[in-house]
Design an enzyme around this catalytic site. Sequence first.
Site, PDB file in Angstrom:
ATOM      1  N   ASP A  32       0.847  -1.187   0.000  1.00 55.01           N
ATOM      2  CA  ASP A  32       0.000   0.000   0.000  1.00 55.01           C
ATOM      3  C   ASP A  32       0.887   1.243   0.000  1.00 55.01           C
ATOM      4  OD1 ASP A  32      -2.640   1.203   0.034  1.00 55.01           O
ATOM      5  OD2 ASP A  32      -2.150   1.897   2.039  1.00 55.01           O
ATOM      6  N   HIS A  54      -4.481  10.950   5.473  1.00 56.56           N
ATOM      7  CA  HIS A  54      -3.433  10.130   6.088  1.00 56.56           C
ATOM      8  C   HIS A  54      -2.674  10.812   7.228  1.00 56.56           C
ATOM      9  CE1 HIS A  54      -0.965  12.570   3.476  1.00 56.56           C
ATOM     10  NE2 HIS A  54      -1.379  11.936   2.370  1.00 56.56           N
ATOM     11  N   ASP A  90      -2.920  -0.261   6.749  1.00 53.41           N
ATOM     12  CA  ASP A  90      -3.758  -0.774   5.660  1.00 53.41           C
ATOM     13  C   ASP A  90      -3.218  -2.095   5.115  1.00 53.41           C
ATOM     14  OD1 ASP A  90      -5.306   1.415   6.039  1.00 53.41           O
ATOM     15  OD2 ASP A  90      -5.024   2.287   4.055  1.00 53.41           O
ATOM     16  N   GLU A 120      -6.412  18.437   1.750  1.00 52.34           N
ATOM     17  CA  GLU A 120      -7.325  17.308   1.626  1.00 52.34           C
ATOM     18  C   GLU A 120      -6.596  15.979   1.823  1.00 52.34           C
ATOM     19  OE1 GLU A 120      -7.004  19.234  -1.831  1.00 52.34           O
ATOM     20  OE2 GLU A 120      -7.390  20.635  -0.178  1.00 52.34           O
ATOM     21  N   HIS A 138      -6.044   6.762   7.340  1.00 49.15           N
ATOM     22  CA  HIS A 138      -5.414   5.890   6.352  1.00 49.15           C
ATOM     23  C   HIS A 138      -3.907   5.910   6.593  1.00 49.15           C
ATOM     24  CE1 HIS A 138      -8.677   5.043   3.369  1.00 49.15           C
ATOM     25  NE2 HIS A 138      -9.239   6.006   4.071  1.00 49.15           N
ATOM     26  N   GLU A 147       0.688   5.837   0.362  1.00 46.43           N
ATOM     27  CA  GLU A 147      -0.053   7.078   0.576  1.00 46.43           C
ATOM     28  C   GLU A 147       0.616   8.146  -0.280  1.00 46.43           C
ATOM     29  OE1 GLU A 147      -2.832   7.189   2.108  1.00 46.43           O
ATOM     30  OE2 GLU A 147      -2.728   5.215   3.054  1.00 46.43           O
TER      31      GLU A 147
END
Length: 245
Positions: free
Chosen positions: A9, A59, A161, A54, A156, A11
């Site tokens: 994963d 995260h 994750d 945003e 997140h 970000e």
Amino acid sequence: MSQRQIILDTETTGLYPENGDRLVEFAGLEMINRQMTDSNLHLYVHPERDMPEEAAKVHGLTIEVLEAKNAPPFAQVGKQIADFLRGAELIIHNAKFDVGFLNMEFRRMGLPSIEELGCKVTDTLAMAREMFPGQKASLDALCNRFSVDRSKRVLHGALIDCELLGEVYLAMTRQQFDLMGGEAEEEGEVKQTVIAETKRTSQLKVVKANADELAAHEKYLDDLGEACVWRKAETSDEANAGASA
């Protein structure tokens, strides 16, 4: 040798790798034979640009937070990530997104793409949509469906994750794994099970029908008359045997 699987994963600063967004966190957890290993890679990465508000809300990684973690630019860790992924099967939720960002970052460094690294990509989002058509397929929804505890997932994060996705993936593939009797590497165990079952079966006591039971069976067939398929089959077999004699 079993193929390495990596639960992966990332970000990022946004949604569009081709429009200036950059990767800010990478996590990969290695799994072999459906067991997590100690070979993992988790990195925070400085995007060398601003962090949209945003994205930070998703995260929690502001530029200040990344600088406090001494996060290096991707150019310093890209080869390490590429070497870690090389030749593995990548288990990713919404793989197009993460692969797009990794390939963009690799391309900036002149490194091979995910495909050129010999990686196979398995998208658990696509798997979920096929398994549960018309139903929610987000990671949160799948955690709820498979009773995976996600209470620690406040924001997140690539690492948390990955941990959740690993449990979800094992749950999603458990039935297929069981039907196959395990993977090829467990072939020895399967053979031993078959041998043991064969021995057990060979020791079963065979109870034959006595004369009264055989007579009752014949009477039942007589009562069926023309509807008795069993008698027709016997007659046909006897006729064929006589013709070939």
